[in-house]
Design a protein around this motif. Structure first.
Motif, PDB file in Angstrom:
ATOM      1  N   MET A 284       0.824  -1.196   0.000  1.00  0.00           N
ATOM      2  CA  MET A 284       0.000   0.000   0.000  1.00  0.00           C
ATOM      3  C   MET A 284       0.868   1.260   0.000  1.00  0.00           C
ATOM      4  N   ARG A 285       1.888   1.287   0.829  1.00  0.00           N
ATOM      5  CA  ARG A 285       2.754   2.468   0.907  1.00  0.00           C
ATOM      6  C   ARG A 285       3.535   2.677  -0.381  1.00  0.00           C
ATOM      7  N   ASN A 286       3.985   1.592  -1.003  1.00  0.00           N
ATOM      8  CA  ASN A 286       4.683   1.702  -2.283  1.00  0.00           C
ATOM      9  C   ASN A 286       3.765   2.258  -3.361  1.00  0.00           C
ATOM     10  N   LYS A 287       2.529   1.767  -3.389  1.00  0.00           N
ATOM     11  CA  LYS A 287       1.569   2.220  -4.399  1.00  0.00           C
ATOM     12  C   LYS A 287       1.157   3.672  -4.163  1.00  0.00           C
ATOM     13  N   MET A 288       1.022   4.059  -2.905  1.00  0.00           N
ATOM     14  CA  MET A 288       0.682   5.444  -2.592  1.00  0.00           C
ATOM     15  C   MET A 288       1.813   6.387  -3.003  1.00  0.00           C
ATOM     16  N   GLU A 289       3.030   5.943  -2.794  1.00  0.00           N
ATOM     17  CA  GLU A 289       4.175   6.753  -3.203  1.00  0.00           C
ATOM     18  C   GLU A 289       4.176   6.954  -4.713  1.00  0.00           C
ATOM     19  N   ALA A 290       3.856   5.888  -5.455  1.00  0.00           N
ATOM     20  CA  ALA A 290       3.793   5.991  -6.915  1.00  0.00           C
ATOM     21  C   ALA A 290       2.685   6.955  -7.351  1.00  0.00           C
ATOM     22  N   ILE A 291       1.547   6.878  -6.672  1.00  0.00           N
ATOM     23  CA  ILE A 291       0.445   7.804  -6.984  1.00  0.00           C
ATOM     24  C   ILE A 291       0.890   9.242  -6.773  1.00  0.00           C
TER      25      ILE A 291
ATOM     26  N   TYR B 179      -6.809  10.328  -5.510  1.00  0.00           N
ATOM     27  CA  TYR B 179      -7.430  10.289  -4.184  1.00  0.00           C
ATOM     28  C   TYR B 179      -6.896   9.122  -3.361  1.00  0.00           C
ATOM     29  N   GLY B 180      -6.472   8.068  -4.022  1.00  0.00           N
ATOM     30  CA  GLY B 180      -5.912   6.919  -3.317  1.00  0.00           C
ATOM     31  C   GLY B 180      -4.583   7.202  -2.651  1.00  0.00           C
ATOM     32  N   GLY B 181      -3.941   8.318  -3.024  1.00  0.00           N
ATOM     33  CA  GLY B 181      -2.670   8.668  -2.415  1.00  0.00           C
ATOM     34  C   GLY B 181      -2.790   9.581  -1.221  1.00  0.00           C
ATOM     35  N   THR B 182      -4.015   9.947  -0.854  1.00  0.00           N
ATOM     36  CA  THR B 182      -4.201  10.897   0.248  1.00  0.00           C
ATOM     37  C   THR B 182      -4.091  10.247   1.622  1.00  0.00           C
TER      38      THR B 182
ATOM     39  N   GLU C 287      -8.175   5.865   2.223  1.00  0.00           N
ATOM     40  CA  GLU C 287      -8.709   6.079   0.879  1.00  0.00           C
ATOM     41  C   GLU C 287      -8.051   5.164  -0.148  1.00  0.00           C
ATOM     42  N   PHE C 288      -6.809   4.778   0.103  1.00  0.00           N
ATOM     43  CA  PHE C 288      -6.161   3.869  -0.847  1.00  0.00           C
ATOM     44  C   PHE C 288      -6.924   2.550  -0.925  1.00  0.00           C
ATOM     45  N   LEU C 289      -7.273   1.989   0.224  1.00  0.00           N
ATOM     46  CA  LEU C 289      -8.009   0.729   0.228  1.00  0.00           C
ATOM     47  C   LEU C 289      -9.300   0.841  -0.577  1.00  0.00           C
ATOM     48  N   ALA C 290     -10.066   1.904  -0.343  1.00  0.00           N
ATOM     49  CA  ALA C 290     -11.355   2.060  -1.018  1.00  0.00           C
ATOM     50  C   ALA C 290     -11.185   2.328  -2.508  1.00  0.00           C
ATOM     51  N   VAL C 291     -10.201   3.141  -2.873  1.00  0.00           N
ATOM     52  CA  VAL C 291      -9.958   3.459  -4.287  1.00  0.00           C
ATOM     53  C   VAL C 291      -9.456   2.216  -5.031  1.00  0.00           C
TER      54      VAL C 291
END
Length: 258
Positions: free
Chosen positions: A201-208, A218-221, A225-229
């Protein structure tokens, strides 16, 4: 000694009450008669349903029926139509379809507004900043969900995007089932996956946040929100997610496809 006996008796009563409740639910799912026209409406409007086998479609409808029996759906300033309720029920069932006994115990009522609304839950067209399509209530709105009818219909009418507001909000409720909304759905995710999920999740949020992902911003906020997006993406465009984010697809499959 009497204290221990009392605890044992209470545990036995709780066990049989839960068993009775689950048996009652199974009975409902077995005996319910689904209106014939549901199939046509769902096939036309809900792609997830359309892709199911005939047997799975029948089960999907029964779970929708159970949801509609258990929860209140209230329209605010407009007349509620059958398709409104069916789309809300479908949104609830999609994330938990593969689970036998999952129930949204943390939801009593879905309030559906005619339009997008602002932070004060106002939807008058003259107001600015009406950009909220759905939320899970807290405080005096605890155990309630608020949805915009426009957002609800957009989520099912646009079959090429990766967004579905209603599914997004029901995933928040699944996340909240362990008592806290934190992006870690321990109610459905086995313990051995929690640390890998956090790392992924943290890796994907960083990419976002580095503008290096097709997962919406919104998934990077936040983890919440990442889980839901990501869950929206998983249910709306599963093949695309599997191709572009195979590791994330596998993790979400472990969550939602038991």
């Amino acid at each position: 000694m009497l204290y221990i006996i009392s605890i044992v008796i209470l545990l036995i009563i709780l066990f049989y009450s839960l068993k009775k409740k689950n048996t009652f639910k199974t009975k409902i799912l077995q005996n319910v008669i689904i209106p014939n026209h549901w199939h046509q409406l769902l096939s036309k409007n809900v792609l997830f349903y359309k892709k199911l086998s005939v047997k799975e479609q029948k089960l999907f409808c029964k779970k929708m029926f159970y949801f509609l029996q258990e929860k209140n759906i209230v329209a605010v300033h407009f007349e509620l139509k059958e398709l409104d309720t069916l789309l809300i029920a479908a949104s609830a069932v999609i994330p938990i379809f593969r689970f036998d006994n999952f129930n949204y115990f943390n939801l009593q009522t879905v309030l559906i507004y005619p339009d997008y609304f602002d932070e004060d839950l106002q939807f008058d067209k003259s107001l600015k900043h009406r950009n909220i399509g759905g939320l899970v209530g807290t405080g005096r709105f605890e155990n309630q969900m608020i949805l915009s009818k426009k957002a609800l219909y957009h989520g099912f009418s646009n079959k090429t995007d990766k967004n579905n507001t209603a599914i997004h909000e029901f995933i928040h409720l699944i996340d909240k089932a362990d008592g806290v909304i934190d992006g870690i759905p321990t109610a459905i995710l086995e313990k051995q996956y929690i640390i890998p999920w956090l790392q992924l999740m943290r890796n994907k949020m960083e990419a976002i946040n580095n503008d290096d992902s097709d997962i919406r911003n919104y998934g990077g906020t936040s983890e919440i929100e990442f889980l839901a997006v990501a869950g929206e993406y998983f249910f709306e465009r599963p093949k695309l997610l599997k191709r572009k984010h195979p590791e994330l697809f596998k993790m979400l499959e472990a969550c939602f496809m038991k």
